[in-house]
Design a protein around this motif. Sequence first.
Motif, short mmCIF file in Angstrom:
data_model
loop_
_atom_site.label_atom_id
_atom_site.label_comp_id
_atom_site.label_asym_id
_atom_site.label_seq_id
_atom_site.Cartn_x
_atom_site.Cartn_y
_atom_site.Cartn_z
N HIS A 26 34.85 -4.39 -1.14
CA HIS A 26 34.58 -4.86 -2.51
C HIS A 26 34.45 -3.67 -3.44
O HIS A 26 33.34 -3.28 -3.81
N PRO A 27 35.56 -3.06 -3.86
CA PRO A 27 35.48 -1.87 -4.72
C PRO A 27 34.85 -2.15 -6.08
O PRO A 27 34.41 -1.22 -6.74
N GLU A 28 34.77 -3.41 -6.49
CA GLU A 28 34.13 -3.70 -7.76
C GLU A 28 32.64 -3.41 -7.73
O GLU A 28 31.99 -3.37 -8.78
N LEU A 29 32.06 -3.18 -6.56
CA LEU A 29 30.65 -2.81 -6.46
C LEU A 29 30.37 -1.48 -7.15
O LEU A 29 29.26 -1.23 -7.60
N ILE A 30 31.38 -0.61 -7.22
CA ILE A 30 31.20 0.69 -7.87
C ILE A 30 32.01 0.77 -9.16
O ILE A 30 32.32 1.86 -9.64
N GLY A 31 32.39 -0.37 -9.69
CA GLY A 31 33.09 -0.38 -10.96
C GLY A 31 34.60 -0.40 -10.85
O GLY A 31 35.29 -0.29 -11.86
N GLY A 32 35.13 -0.54 -9.66
CA GLY A 32 36.57 -0.61 -9.49
C GLY A 32 37.09 -1.95 -9.98
O GLY A 32 36.41 -2.96 -9.91
#
Length: 50
Positions: A26-32
Amino acid sequence: MNNIQLGLRTLALVLLVAISTAILVHPELIGGSGPQTAQAIGTIPVLAHH
């Protein structure tokens, strides 16, 4: 090295693996940005096999 230190080092390693796996999945966890980043990360293993 006593058992407490060994346990803490093991716990730290397990946490590091869990966090890095969560970021890869889940790269969106770090703003991806979701789909684009996931697609880019998904190509990394393919490139490594060639």
